[in-house]
Scaffold this active site. Structure first.
Site, short mmCIF file in Angstrom:
data_model
loop_
_atom_site.label_atom_id
_atom_site.label_comp_id
_atom_site.label_asym_id
_atom_site.label_seq_id
_atom_site.Cartn_x
_atom_site.Cartn_y
_atom_site.Cartn_z
N GLY A 28 0.86 -1.18 0.00
CA GLY A 28 0.00 0.00 0.00
C GLY A 28 0.89 1.22 0.00
CG ASP A 85 -2.05 0.93 12.16
OD1 ASP A 85 -0.90 0.44 12.19
OD2 ASP A 85 -2.26 2.12 11.85
CG HIS A 110 1.37 3.66 13.98
ND1 HIS A 110 1.78 4.59 14.92
CD2 HIS A 110 0.02 3.62 14.06
CE1 HIS A 110 0.70 5.08 15.52
NE2 HIS A 110 -0.36 4.51 15.02
CD GLU A 197 -2.63 9.50 12.78
OE1 GLU A 197 -1.67 9.58 12.01
OE2 GLU A 197 -3.06 8.41 13.18
CD GLU A 229 -8.87 34.88 0.29
OE1 GLU A 229 -8.02 34.76 1.19
OE2 GLU A 229 -8.69 35.59 -0.72
CB SER A 254 0.10 42.29 4.62
OG SER A 254 -1.06 41.70 5.19
P1 NAD Z 1 -2.28 0.69 3.44
O1 NAD Z 1 -3.68 0.83 3.88
O2 NAD Z 1 -1.84 1.54 2.31
O3 NAD Z 1 -1.92 -0.86 3.14
C1 NAD Z 1 -2.61 -1.55 2.24
C2 NAD Z 1 -1.87 -2.88 1.97
O4 NAD Z 1 -2.24 -3.84 2.95
C3 NAD Z 1 -2.26 -3.38 0.62
O5 NAD Z 1 -1.15 -4.03 0.03
C4 NAD Z 1 -3.33 -4.40 0.97
O6 NAD Z 1 -3.47 -5.39 0.02
C5 NAD Z 1 -2.78 -4.96 2.27
N1 NAD Z 1 -3.82 -5.57 3.11
C6 NAD Z 1 -4.96 -5.00 3.55
N2 NAD Z 1 -5.66 -5.86 4.28
C7 NAD Z 1 -4.96 -7.02 4.28
C8 NAD Z 1 -5.18 -8.30 4.86
N3 NAD Z 1 -6.28 -8.56 5.58
N4 NAD Z 1 -4.26 -9.26 4.64
C9 NAD Z 1 -3.15 -9.01 3.92
N5 NAD Z 1 -2.88 -7.81 3.36
C10 NAD Z 1 -3.78 -6.84 3.55
O7 NAD Z 1 -1.32 0.86 4.70
P2 NAD Z 1 -0.35 2.07 5.04
O8 NAD Z 1 -1.16 3.33 5.13
O9 NAD Z 1 0.85 1.99 4.18
O10 NAD Z 1 0.05 1.70 6.54
C11 NAD Z 1 0.92 0.63 6.85
C12 NAD Z 1 1.54 0.90 8.21
O11 NAD Z 1 2.35 2.06 8.12
C13 NAD Z 1 0.54 1.17 9.31
O12 NAD Z 1 1.04 0.65 10.51
C14 NAD Z 1 0.50 2.69 9.39
O13 NAD Z 1 0.12 3.20 10.65
C15 NAD Z 1 1.97 3.01 9.10
N6 NAD Z 1 2.23 4.34 8.57
C16 NAD Z 1 1.53 4.76 7.48
C17 NAD Z 1 1.81 6.00 6.93
C18 NAD Z 1 1.13 6.41 5.65
O14 NAD Z 1 1.62 7.34 5.04
N7 NAD Z 1 0.08 5.80 5.15
C19 NAD Z 1 2.78 6.84 7.52
C20 NAD Z 1 3.52 6.36 8.61
C21 NAD Z 1 3.22 5.10 9.13
MG MG Z 2 -0.40 7.61 11.91
MG MG Z 3 -5.67 36.81 1.71
#
Ligand code: NAD
Ligand code: MG
Ligand code: MG
Length: 341
Positions: A28, A85, A110, A197, A229, A254
């Site tokens: 993802g 998560d 995370h 967040e 705005e 300004s």
């Molecule tokens: P995401 O939602 O983008 O991940 C989706 C991925 O997980 C896909 O490949 C999907 O196929 C897979 N998936 C979903 N359900 C599944 C299941 N039941 N079994 C197997 N695979 C499954 O996730 P993300 O936003 O990249 O977050 C991943 C981790 O990174 C989390 O712990 C999140 O808190 C952390 N994190 C995310 C960001 C961000 O920018 N999104 C930033 C910092 C930390």
């Molecule tokens: Mg977060």
């Molecule tokens: Mg203005």
């Protein structure tokens, strides 16, 4: 206040991570960003994905090697869990835990599942975190531009005695050693990340934008003017703060805008708002928020979906889309292409 220790590439053993096989679980936002950066840095990376699923197809389009999750856990030294998560605990129980062996490194971006106890790793496995402080698409775009996003690292269990070194080496390989890496704990990362967040980056910010937009539109002003705005210009202001702090932003705007800022901001974000922020923080600290989120997702996420569609249907989204199409800024370099990443 403690001193800030920032790790840069020069402080890091960059070769260490190259002696390990890394399994990225999920493709993802973070799986895409971290996974491709690791490959480009010369690491040995395999991807644990549901075979034939949407992510598997995207990953194969990038020429990546994918296997079922249970299989990559057996093959790898490091397992970076990059799926949502709310599904991590179930996938951990069914596919990761049965295949873990002593001395492996179980890694997260995370601290949520470890900190709140939804995942309990065996004592003979190292548990570490590398958490980029940016969306996965930015982790990738900054790396490709020769830069990197800052990352946090943390160590929860250290069996081999080198857990921190491994975390630093991994963080360097995704580009963070070019910018800066900071050490924290699972508790601190989890609680401050959720608070940030909810209070500012996502919750506070979008509610502020929408409420101000509604205020102008309800008072009879053009929704297009309102969009410019209270939404469009926000990025320009934030860019100034990002580079030079609030002081540089004040230098650029300004006197009129600065006076309005200093006399009106605190009237709006007043003691009541701070009291609400404290309540939000307490619910994060005592696990109430985590429980609510996990239960909502376990029950099908109906309330979540209702809130999502209400947000999607807000007038500001229609107006914004119209304006962005008409003005064409940045559309050629969009970080997100949902068919590919
Ligand atoms: P995401 O939602 O983008 O991940 C989706 C991925 O997980 C896909 O490949 C999907 O196929 C897979 N998936 C979903 N359900 C599944 C299941 N039941 N079994 C197997 N695979 C499954 O996730 P993300 O936003 O990249 O977050 C991943 C981790 O990174 C989390 O712990 C999140 O808190 C952390 N994190 C995310 C960001 C961000 O920018 N999104 C930033 C910092 C930390
Ligand atoms: Mg977060
Ligand atoms: Mg203005």
């Amino acid at each position: 206040m403690e001193n800030l220790k920032i790790y840069l590439d020069n402080d890091i053993n960059k070769e260490l991570i190259k002696s390990k096989r890394i399994a990225i679980i999920g493709f993802g936002s973070q799986g895409y960003g971290q996974g491709l950066n690791l490959k480009d840095s010369g690491c040995d990376v395999i991807f644990g994905l549901r075979q034939g699923g949407a992510s598997d197809i995207k990953a194969k389009d990038y020429g990546l090697t994918t296997f079922p999750i249970s299989e990559v856990v057996k093959q790898a030294d490091i397992i970076q869990v990059l799926i949502p998560d709310e599904v991590q605990a179930k996938v951990y129980e069914e596919e990761i835990k049965p295949n873990l062996r002593a001395g492996q490194y179980l890694m997260f971006a995370h601290g949520f599942n470890i900190h709140y106890g939804y995942i309990k790793a065996p004592e003979n496995v190292n548990v570490i975190m590398v958490a980029p402080k940016a969306p996965g698409h930015t982790v990738r775009s900054e790396y490709k531009a020769g830069r990197g996003v800052p990352s946090l690292i943390a160590v929860y269990q250290d069996c081999e005695g080198n857990a921190k070194e491994i975390a630093l080496s991994y963080a360097s390989a995704i580009g963070s050693g070019r910018t800066g890496i900071i050490e924290t704990t699972f508790r601190e990362e989890t609680e401050t990340d959720l608070f940030g967040e909810q209070a500012v980056l996502c919750g506070g910010c979008t509610a502020l934008i929408k409420t101000a937009f509604e205020t102008l539109v309800e008072a009879g002003y053009s929704p297009y003017m309102a969009y410019f705005e209270v939404c469009h210009e926000l990025k320009l202001i934030v860019d100034l703060i990002y580079q030079g702090g609030i002081e540089d932003m004040h230098y650029s705007i300004s006197n009129n805008a600065e006076y309005g800022d200093l006399t009106r901001g605190n009237k709006l974000i007043n003691k009541n708002v701070k009291d609400e922020m404290k309540k939000i923080l307490v619910e994060i600290q005592n696990g109430k928020y985590a429980k609510e989120f996990m239960e909502e997702m376990a029950n099908g996420g109906n309330k979540f979906n209702e809130l999502r569609s209400a947000s999607k249907n807000h007038l500001i989204e229609k107006i914004g889309s119209e304006i962005r199409t008409a003005f064409k800024w940045g559309v050629n370099n969009k970080l997100i292409d949902r068919a590919k990443n």
